[in-house]
Design an enzyme around this catalytic site. Structure first.
Site, PDB file in Angstrom:
ATOM      1  N   ASP A 101      -6.879  -8.071   4.734  1.00  0.00           N
ATOM      2  CA  ASP A 101      -6.041  -8.886   3.843  1.00  0.00           C
ATOM      3  C   ASP A 101      -5.456 -10.106   4.552  1.00  0.00           C
ATOM      4  OD1 ASP A 101      -6.577  -7.092   1.833  1.00  0.00           O
ATOM      5  OD2 ASP A 101      -4.698  -5.986   2.051  1.00  0.00           O
ATOM      6  N   SER A 105       0.839  -1.214   0.000  1.00  0.00           N
ATOM      7  CA  SER A 105       0.000   0.000   0.000  1.00  0.00           C
ATOM      8  C   SER A 105       0.868   1.256   0.000  1.00  0.00           C
ATOM      9  CB  SER A 105      -0.865   0.044   1.266  1.00  0.00           C
ATOM     10  OG  SER A 105      -1.832  -0.963   1.234  1.00  0.00           O
TER      11      SER A 105
HETATM   12  C1  S3P Z   1      -5.584  -1.204   0.169  1.00  0.00           C
HETATM   13  C2  S3P Z   1      -6.779  -1.193   0.805  1.00  0.00           C
HETATM   14  C3  S3P Z   1      -7.576  -2.403   1.053  1.00  0.00           C
HETATM   15  C4  S3P Z   1      -6.743  -3.664   0.912  1.00  0.00           C
HETATM   16  C5  S3P Z   1      -5.882  -3.635  -0.317  1.00  0.00           C
HETATM   17  C6  S3P Z   1      -4.944  -2.444  -0.286  1.00  0.00           C
HETATM   18  C7  S3P Z   1      -4.885   0.080  -0.052  1.00  0.00           C
HETATM   19  O1  S3P Z   1      -8.619  -2.458   0.126  1.00  0.00           O
HETATM   20  O2  S3P Z   1      -7.577  -4.792   0.898  1.00  0.00           O
HETATM   21  O3  S3P Z   1      -5.120  -4.821  -0.414  1.00  0.00           O
HETATM   22  O4  S3P Z   1      -3.693   0.089  -0.395  1.00  0.00           O
HETATM   23  O5  S3P Z   1      -5.525   1.129   0.123  1.00  0.00           O
HETATM   24  P1  S3P Z   1      -9.992  -1.655   0.358  1.00  0.00           P
HETATM   25  O6  S3P Z   1      -9.651  -0.222   0.383  1.00  0.00           O
HETATM   26  O7  S3P Z   1     -10.868  -1.985  -0.811  1.00  0.00           O
HETATM   27  O8  S3P Z   1     -10.540  -2.172   1.644  1.00  0.00           O
END
Ligand code: S3P
Length: 427
Positions: A313, A20
């Site tokens: 996750d 992220s």
């Molecule tokens: C992420 C947010 C999450 C996560 C994804 C990465 C991000 O998704 O599941 O692997 O980097 O902002 P969501 O925002 O859809 O919950």
């Protein structure tokens, strides 16, 4: 790929950079003014998709191992791409780029792989249309391919139905592109706050008030030095492995422990794992620490509500841990699992059942009864989902007979050196 059982996992692992945070560092660096230097960047396929998209919009990005330099173009400096922007398997690339493209006055077209084509985008495209962007795509802009012509935007106050950092980030990035107007987003539960933290590192003023985050448009971003912490979502596979594989003791170095992401640590504690958090560093924009884990006797637990976005996750690997815990584990309020890289309620339940787990799907999660021995000999599949692939590889450490894992290469999305690290600590 054939996977064999383990006699214990011991040693130290340098967990690769956070996915992220790596995405955001490239994106924010691309629209900042000056040279952004990123260290411990995650060289996985998803983050490389982000780099490729920004290169197509004229940004000069140099990758040297895990060091990346981005020569920022400023918020109005991206160029109309001559080619389609391909987000590959990456939801973060797709949704966050849409936020930035909403505020840029040119046309672009965004696609991804088969999995991306099934993931809902109207959670992002609807609010961006409300702000004034022209967006179209399959099913009225809900699915890729999506075409977008950005331009002048108005600030909105948006109430999101889902706790999603991707939605929040897309709206905040579009909010930066308005002409001095304020944009705010309110979520039902707090999602990861990497965007808020990193925007501040790039000099922006972001206001947080409970579940609402606001930003004023027209602020310029200034280049930053970003050290990416180890990804707690990648560390989670070795935390679980350390807890459930007999004769294990692992130390995971310099892992991000941002409280909006660290639900796995709470769950490990609730399940009775022998986990220690040491060498905590809070000086940087993201806190980090070393994590030590040893083989533990685990008990079942219930995971729901506010905790879900903090470990969304990690649910596949938590489900595996629960098969090795005494008693019942209930995971609920997690319907978001259905719209991840795969429908993770289905893929986790079906694949773990093949290994003999007592696990059932529910409308919004799953119920697991432990402790069950896992049997090998079966063929399982990642279904092209990196986290399912890694969870099944850890499961195979426990089975007597080998496990055949199909589509193991999906793991490259977030942890290209996963099998090397696993082999290195395997006794
Ligand atoms: C992420 C947010 C999450 C996560 C994804 C990465 C991000 O998704 O599941 O692997 O980097 O902002 P969501 O925002 O859809 O919950």
């Amino acid at each position: 790929m054939k996977l064999h059982s383990s006699r214990g996992l011991q040693g130290e692992i340098q967990i690769p950079g956070d996915k992220s945070i790596s995405h955001r560092a490239v994106m924010f660096g691309s629209v900042a003014e000056g040279k952004t230097v990123i260290t411990n960047f995650l060289n996985g396929a998803d983050c490389l998709s982000t780099i490729s998209c920004f290169k197509k919009m004229g940004v000069d990005i140099t990758v040297d191992g895990t060091n990346v330099e981005v020569i920022g173009k400023g918020l109005d400096g991206l160029q109309e791409p001559a080619d389609i922007l391909d987000a590959g398997n990456s939801g973060t690339t797709t949704r966050l780029i849409l936020g930035l493209l909403a505020g840029t006055p040119f046309h672009s077209c965004l696609i991804g792989d088969e999995s991306i084509a099934k993931r809902p985008m109207s959670r992002v495209t609807d609010p961006l249309k409300q702000m004034g962007a022209s967006i179209d795509g399959r099913e009225n802009g809900n699915f890729t391919p999506i075409s977008i012509r950005g331009g002048s935007l108005s600030g909105i106050s948006y109430e999101s139905k889902v706790a999603s950092a991707q939605v929040k980030s897309a709206i905040l990035l579009a909010g930066l592109c308005t002409n001095g107007e304020r944009t705010s987003i309110t979520e039902p539960h707090k999602s990861r706050d990497h965007t808020e933290r990193m925007l501040k590192s790039f000099g922006a003023d972001v206001e947080e008030d409970g579940l609402t985050v606001s930003i004023k448009g027209g602020q310029k971003l200034k280049a930053a030095q970003i050290e990416v912490p180890g990804d707690i979502s990648s560390a989670a596979f070795f935390l679980a492995a350390g807890a459930i594989v007999p004769n294990s003791k692992l130390v995971l170095k310099r892992v991000g422990i941002n409280p909006t992401r660290s639900g796995i640590l709470d769950v490990l504690e609730k399940m009775g794992a022998d986990i220690k958090v040491t060498e905590v560093e809070t000086a940087s924009f993201e806190p980090l620490a070393d994590l030590e884990i040893e083989t533990s006797d685990l008990r079942g637990t219930t995971i729901s509500g506010d905790l879900i976005p903090k470990l969304i996750d990690e649910i596949p690997i938590i489900a595996l841990m629960a098969t090795q815990a005494e008693g019942k584990t209930i995971i609920k309020d997690a319907e978001e699992l259905k719209v991840k890289e795969t429908n993770r309620i289905d893929t986790v339940v079906n694949e773990l059942k093949k290994l003999g787990a007592d696990i059932e799907a529910t409308e919004d999660g799953m119920i697991i009864r432990g402790k069950t021995p896992l049997i090998g000999g079966a063929e399982v599949s990642s279904h092209g989902d990196h986290r399912i692939g890694m969870m099944l590889s850890i499961a195979a450490c426990l089975t007597e007979k080998p496990v055949e894992l199909a589509h193991a290469d999906a793991i490259n999305v977030s942890y290209p050196q996963f099998f090397n690290d696993l082999a290195r600590v395997n006794q």
